[in-house]
Design a protein around this motif. Sequence first.
Motif, PDB file in Angstrom:
ATOM      1  N   GLU A 144       0.821  -1.206   0.000  1.00 58.75           N
ATOM      2  CA  GLU A 144       0.000   0.000   0.000  1.00 58.75           C
ATOM      3  C   GLU A 144       0.858   1.260   0.000  1.00 58.75           C
ATOM      4  OE1 GLU A 144      -2.848   0.042   3.110  1.00 58.75           O
ATOM      5  OE2 GLU A 144      -3.925  -1.722   2.370  1.00 58.75           O
ATOM      6  N   ARG A 145       1.973   1.217   0.715  1.00 58.80           N
ATOM      7  CA  ARG A 145       2.811   2.406   0.813  1.00 58.80           C
ATOM      8  C   ARG A 145       4.257   2.001   1.003  1.00 58.80           C
ATOM      9  NH1 ARG A 145       1.854   7.368   5.060  1.00 58.80           N
ATOM     10  NH2 ARG A 145       3.032   6.066   6.485  1.00 58.80           N
ATOM     11  N   VAL A 146       5.155   2.688   0.302  1.00 60.22           N
ATOM     12  CA  VAL A 146       6.586   2.425   0.444  1.00 60.22           C
ATOM     13  C   VAL A 146       7.296   3.760   0.640  1.00 60.22           C
ATOM     14  CG1 VAL A 146       6.519   0.346  -0.963  1.00 60.22           C
ATOM     15  CG2 VAL A 146       6.966   2.545  -2.052  1.00 60.22           C
ATOM     16  N   THR A 147       8.492   3.673   1.180  1.00 56.32           N
ATOM     17  CA  THR A 147       9.295   4.869   1.409  1.00 56.32           C
ATOM     18  C   THR A 147      10.402   4.944   0.376  1.00 56.32           C
ATOM     19  OG1 THR A 147       8.820   4.756   3.779  1.00 56.32           O
ATOM     20  CG2 THR A 147      10.694   6.113   3.118  1.00 56.32           C
ATOM     21  N   GLU A 148      10.704   6.151  -0.046  1.00 56.62           N
ATOM     22  CA  GLU A 148      11.753   6.371  -1.036  1.00 56.62           C
ATOM     23  C   GLU A 148      13.031   5.647  -0.617  1.00 56.62           C
ATOM     24  OE1 GLU A 148      12.905  10.215  -3.680  1.00 56.62           O
ATOM     25  OE2 GLU A 148      13.075  10.457  -1.517  1.00 56.62           O
ATOM     26  N   GLY A 149      13.609   4.880  -1.566  1.00 55.87           N
ATOM     27  CA  GLY A 149      14.811   4.111  -1.276  1.00 55.87           C
ATOM     28  C   GLY A 149      14.538   2.644  -1.037  1.00 55.87           C
ATOM     29  N   ASP A 150      13.267   2.283  -0.751  1.00 53.29           N
ATOM     30  CA  ASP A 150      12.917   0.882  -0.550  1.00 53.29           C
ATOM     31  C   ASP A 150      12.994   0.111  -1.868  1.00 53.29           C
ATOM     32  OD1 ASP A 150      12.436   1.449   2.074  1.00 53.29           O
ATOM     33  OD2 ASP A 150      10.247   1.333   1.951  1.00 53.29           O
ATOM     34  N   SER A 151      13.065  -1.216  -1.747  1.00 57.32           N
ATOM     35  CA  SER A 151      12.928  -2.099  -2.905  1.00 57.32           C
ATOM     36  C   SER A 151      11.491  -2.607  -2.933  1.00 57.32           C
ATOM     37  CB  SER A 151      13.901  -3.275  -2.804  1.00 57.32           C
ATOM     38  OG  SER A 151      13.760  -4.131  -3.915  1.00 57.32           O
ATOM     39  N   VAL A 152      10.840  -2.515  -4.101  1.00 59.17           N
ATOM     40  CA  VAL A 152       9.412  -2.810  -4.210  1.00 59.17           C
ATOM     41  C   VAL A 152       9.192  -3.910  -5.243  1.00 59.17           C
ATOM     42  CG1 VAL A 152       7.137  -1.860  -4.730  1.00 59.17           C
ATOM     43  CG2 VAL A 152       8.847  -0.434  -3.606  1.00 59.17           C
ATOM     44  N   ARG A 153       8.286  -4.820  -4.922  1.00 55.97           N
ATOM     45  CA  ARG A 153       7.907  -5.876  -5.859  1.00 55.97           C
ATOM     46  C   ARG A 153       6.410  -5.788  -6.136  1.00 55.97           C
ATOM     47  NH1 ARG A 153       9.233 -12.052  -4.483  1.00 55.97           N
ATOM     48  NH2 ARG A 153      11.322 -11.259  -4.963  1.00 55.97           N
ATOM     49  N   LEU A 154       6.061  -5.698  -7.414  1.00 58.29           N
ATOM     50  CA  LEU A 154       4.676  -5.738  -7.856  1.00 58.29           C
ATOM     51  C   LEU A 154       4.458  -7.052  -8.593  1.00 58.29           C
ATOM     52  CD1 LEU A 154       5.387  -2.607  -7.600  1.00 58.29           C
ATOM     53  CD2 LEU A 154       3.463  -2.232  -9.118  1.00 58.29           C
ATOM     54  N   THR A 155       3.339  -7.728  -8.313  1.00 58.01           N
ATOM     55  CA  THR A 155       3.067  -9.037  -8.903  1.00 58.01           C
ATOM     56  C   THR A 155       1.776  -8.985  -9.707  1.00 58.01           C
ATOM     57  OG1 THR A 155       4.112 -10.107  -7.000  1.00 58.01           O
ATOM     58  CG2 THR A 155       2.752 -11.480  -8.425  1.00 58.01           C
ATOM     59  N   CYS A 156       1.850  -9.480 -10.943  1.00 58.05           N
ATOM     60  CA  CYS A 156       0.673  -9.590 -11.802  1.00 58.05           C
ATOM     61  C   CYS A 156       0.072 -10.967 -11.563  1.00 58.05           C
ATOM     62  CB  CYS A 156       1.064  -9.402 -13.262  1.00 58.05           C
ATOM     63  SG  CYS A 156      -0.327  -9.249 -14.390  1.00 58.05           S
ATOM     64  N   LYS A 157      -1.079 -11.023 -10.881  1.00 59.06           N
ATOM     65  CA  LYS A 157      -1.638 -12.286 -10.433  1.00 59.06           C
ATOM     66  C   LYS A 157      -2.856 -12.679 -11.253  1.00 59.06           C
ATOM     67  CE  LYS A 157      -1.635 -13.436  -6.176  1.00 59.06           C
ATOM     68  NZ  LYS A 157      -1.975 -13.528  -4.732  1.00 59.06           N
TER      69      LYS A 157
END
Length: 393
Positions: A144-157
Amino acid sequence: MCLFLTHVDNNCSINNKIISDVFSENGLGVSYSHSHICALKNSSVIMNCTYTYPTGHQIKKVFWAKNPVKGEVHPDLSEDPEYSQRLQYLGDKQQNCTIRLSHVTQKDAHVYCFRFITDKPDGIWIGRPGVTLTVTDLQVESPERVTEGDSVRLTCKSSCALTDGATFIWYRNSQLLTKGTTENKLILSQVRREDKGNYKCAVHGHNHTSTTVYLNVTYPPKSVSVSISPSGEIVEGDSVTLSCSSDSNPPAEISWFKGRTFVGSGKIYSISKISSDHSGEYKCKSINEHGEKYSAAVTLNVMYPPRSVAVSIIHYCQFWEGGSVTLMCSSDSNPPALNFSWFKENQSSAVGSGQSFSALQSGRFYCEAHNQHGSQRSGVVTVIVKGQINICP
């Protein structure tokens, strides 16, 4: 591969026979390339199918049915209004029984079987268990929310594994982000504030896209600045507005300072009927849960006409033939007054100009100071010039 071929007699009685036995003995069989198909919503599905029948039989009719139930007649799907415009038979009356079903939706999730009828009295056949069709939608799973500098994964389900070798495409704010990958994941390492936005995925070759998910990237204040309105010269009595702009997520709280003194809060700091006391350096502070940042200072320079105009005696001199008194005119104004006029009481015209004036005669004198915003006269001073025979120092 369909494991059973069911014979249906004219009274709709059903006898199951194992294909391997029937095929080898009678030459009967129906074969499907896939027993289960997972298809994307709104896509077209091809159900590849072949069949065989005994020598001496002549094919009278071939068609497909759905959800076969023992003891029931199975209607031809091509005559069903829900399928007639979307179902296309690609086969023949010899051995190919392939069909294409277009624009599939979740309502098309059924078991589909091929049927054929020959010219013999017992020549009504259906290939079981058929093809099980599952229709899936696409959804993006993301934090829902991430902070600048984080690593983010989005999944197409999807609810099932797509039968076709799917190549995934990603979009951000409707702009193509990746051309295609067999991985259904999008990795954003060291996420930046520019990465925030609406994300969706699709499968290459299909128009259908997933629902949109908003990626909310939080970050501390940046690009904090102050603007002044009106932007031109500010004159005493004007109304002035200072605005603080800040790029931050979540939105920052704003505080205002004159020098080091706190003077207010909120994005806007307004001063009505500004006075010279408001002159000075102002800056705003932007703060949220991730950090804080000050703007550069801006200067309010309030212009005003002369005031507190006063006359002072700065020099007294006596000559052989008389004396003189030098007077100085002072004032408080912004910009500083550069024009001064001197008057003798009860005379309408000026008797001198400049910030200093030498009075050679006794009398009552006053000065008037001028700048572009106005003028003001001083009070009257009495000057007595003595005639003595002395020498000025």
